[in-house]
Motif scaffolding. Structure first.
Motif, PDB file in Angstrom:
ATOM      1  N   GLY A   1      92.409  32.669  42.364  1.00  0.00           N
ATOM      2  CA  GLY A   1      93.303  31.781  43.100  1.00  0.00           C
ATOM      3  C   GLY A   1      92.741  31.279  44.403  1.00  0.00           C
ATOM      4  N   MET A   2      91.431  31.449  44.613  1.00  0.00           N
ATOM      5  CA  MET A   2      90.846  31.075  45.897  1.00  0.00           C
ATOM      6  C   MET A   2      90.855  29.570  46.140  1.00  0.00           C
ATOM      7  SD  MET A   2      86.717  31.451  45.377  1.00  0.00           S
ATOM      8  CE  MET A   2      86.398  30.532  46.882  1.00  0.00           C
TER       9      MET A   2
ATOM     10  N   LEU B   1      86.403  29.002  35.901  1.00  0.00           N
ATOM     11  CA  LEU B   1      86.273  27.587  36.236  1.00  0.00           C
ATOM     12  C   LEU B   1      87.599  26.860  36.013  1.00  0.00           C
ATOM     13  CD1 LEU B   1      82.840  26.852  34.482  1.00  0.00           C
ATOM     14  CD2 LEU B   1      83.222  27.330  36.912  1.00  0.00           C
ATOM     15  N   SER B   2      88.145  26.982  34.817  1.00  0.00           N
ATOM     16  CA  SER B   2      89.394  26.287  34.489  1.00  0.00           C
ATOM     17  C   SER B   2      90.574  26.855  35.260  1.00  0.00           C
ATOM     18  CB  SER B   2      89.653  26.361  32.979  1.00  0.00           C
ATOM     19  OG  SER B   2      89.427  27.668  32.478  1.00  0.00           O
TER      20      SER B   2
ATOM     21  N   ALA C   1      94.585  26.001  39.396  1.00  0.00           N
ATOM     22  CA  ALA C   1      95.296  26.492  40.570  1.00  0.00           C
ATOM     23  C   ALA C   1      95.397  25.418  41.648  1.00  0.00           C
ATOM     24  CB  ALA C   1      94.593  27.730  41.130  1.00  0.00           C
ATOM     25  N   ARG C   2      94.345  24.621  41.801  1.00  0.00           N
ATOM     26  CA  ARG C   2      94.356  23.596  42.853  1.00  0.00           C
ATOM     27  C   ARG C   2      95.161  22.367  42.462  1.00  0.00           C
ATOM     28  NH1 ARG C   2      91.355  21.783  47.430  1.00  0.00           N
ATOM     29  NH2 ARG C   2      90.083  23.663  47.409  1.00  0.00           N
TER      30      ARG C   2
ATOM     31  N   LYS D   1      95.827  33.233  34.045  1.00  0.00           N
ATOM     32  CA  LYS D   1      94.583  32.810  33.413  1.00  0.00           C
ATOM     33  C   LYS D   1      94.751  31.503  32.654  1.00  0.00           C
ATOM     34  CE  LYS D   1      90.829  34.561  30.465  1.00  0.00           C
ATOM     35  NZ  LYS D   1      90.350  35.714  29.647  1.00  0.00           N
ATOM     36  N   THR D   2      93.826  30.582  32.865  1.00  0.00           N
ATOM     37  CA  THR D   2      93.775  29.310  32.146  1.00  0.00           C
ATOM     38  C   THR D   2      92.441  29.220  31.421  1.00  0.00           C
ATOM     39  OG1 THR D   2      95.164  28.193  33.794  1.00  0.00           O
ATOM     40  CG2 THR D   2      93.845  26.800  32.356  1.00  0.00           C
ATOM     41  N   ALA D   3      92.476  29.111  30.100  1.00  0.00           N
ATOM     42  CA  ALA D   3      91.252  29.027  29.307  1.00  0.00           C
ATOM     43  C   ALA D   3      90.603  27.660  29.490  1.00  0.00           C
ATOM     44  CB  ALA D   3      91.547  29.276  27.829  1.00  0.00           C
TER      45      ALA D   3
END
Length: 295
Positions: free
Chosen positions: A47-48, A77-78, A83-84, A91-93
């Motif tokens: 989540g950075m 990466l995804s 998140a942005r 988690k997003t695949a």
């Protein structure tokens, strides 16, 4: 435009490398612990990139290059991009659309997927548990699903650039990992009671690896700063960074196997891990040659 990392960025970069070295070594990429994703989430890397964190793209590039050096899960990466730009948590695949279906990378325990569809970014929900197998990159599970009927487009064009930039950062880290592995082996492996780097024609190979990695990293820094500054040619610089990073990762991966000689061709050794990850990264928002030449 100042391309020199500041003290805070260097501290974050160093902390990331130290944690990865202790908890996510490259040598264990084929058998990562089941709780690794939870550890990454606890450390804040999933989540950075969220807007409330206030980090710029240059800082993200530094951190993700270190994560890429240790072949971190590609779903980072995804997840970071989601998140942005979508506000999604969890988690997003990573989705790679094909002609007839969609490849889902690192979709274990993911509730959604995100990928480049046409000239933009889109996400969609994942229904049920995926039936995954290993991809060419043995650290990355792969599943195939039918093209989803409903996808949600991300309107901001910067979202796709963000995914391409982080993919370039991963490739820079992969190139660094292959370089370091080759040079360490050339100093360690001995024949005729001398390190092979002393008398075999390996120095120029390792030097070329270092130059490729340095050039790719320099372009990555410039591209990240260009995106932060919202330069009109940021898309070109990010595409150039992706092209240079992908090529550096691929060429360094091959050279690493050459330096390792006979054991470099075996599955038991580790050089092939970098090369296979380099091949996989080339499919993630690749730089379009026509667009680069036109720009």
């Amino acid at each position: 435009m100042d391309l020199t990392p500041n003290d805070e960025q260097i501290a974050l970069q160093t902390a990331t490398a130290d944690w990865c070295r202790d908890h996510m070594p490259l040598a264990g990429a084929r058998a990562r612990s089941a709780g690794l994703w939870q550890q990454l989430d606890t450390m804040g890397w999933t989540g950075m990139t969220a807007p409330e964190m206030g980090l710029d793209h240059a800082t993200e590039a530094l951190v993700f290059a270190e994560l890429g050096r240790f072949l971190a899960p590609v779903a980072l990466l995804s997840t970071a991009v989601a998140a942005r730009w979508t506000g999604a948590t969890g988690k997003t695949a990573l989705a790679l659309p094909a002609q007839e279906d969609v490849r889902i990378l690192d979709g274990v325990e993911a509730s959604r997927a995100l990928g480049a569809f046409g000239n933009g970014l889109a996400c969609f929900a994942l229904a049920g548990q995926l039936s995954s197998t290993f991809s060419l990159d043995q650290s990355t599970p792969l599943a195939r699903i039918a093209r989803p009927a409903a996808i949600e487009r991300v309107d901001d064009p910067h979202a796709l650039l963000h995914l391409q930039l982080l993919g370039a950062a991963y490739a820079v880290g992969c190139a660094d990992a292959a370089r370091d592995m080759a040079t360490d082996y050339a100093k360690l492996r001995q024949q005729f009671e001398r390190p092979i780097g002393w008398f075999q024609a390996l120095k120029h190979i390792c030097s070329d690896m270092a130059v490729r990695a340095a050039v790719a990293r320099s372009q990555l820094y410039y591209a990240a700063c260009a995106l932060d500054a919202d330069d009109h040619d940021a898309a070109f610089h990010i595409a150039a960074a992706k092209r240079l990073a992908d090529q550096a990762a691929l060429d360094n991966g091959r050279a690493n196997i050459q330096v390792h000689g006979g054991i470099g061709m075996t599955d038991e050794a580790h050089p092939h891990l970098c090369l296979k990850r380099a091949h996989l990264l080339q499919f993630i928002v690749p730089a379009d040659t026509a667009a680069l030449l036109a720009a």
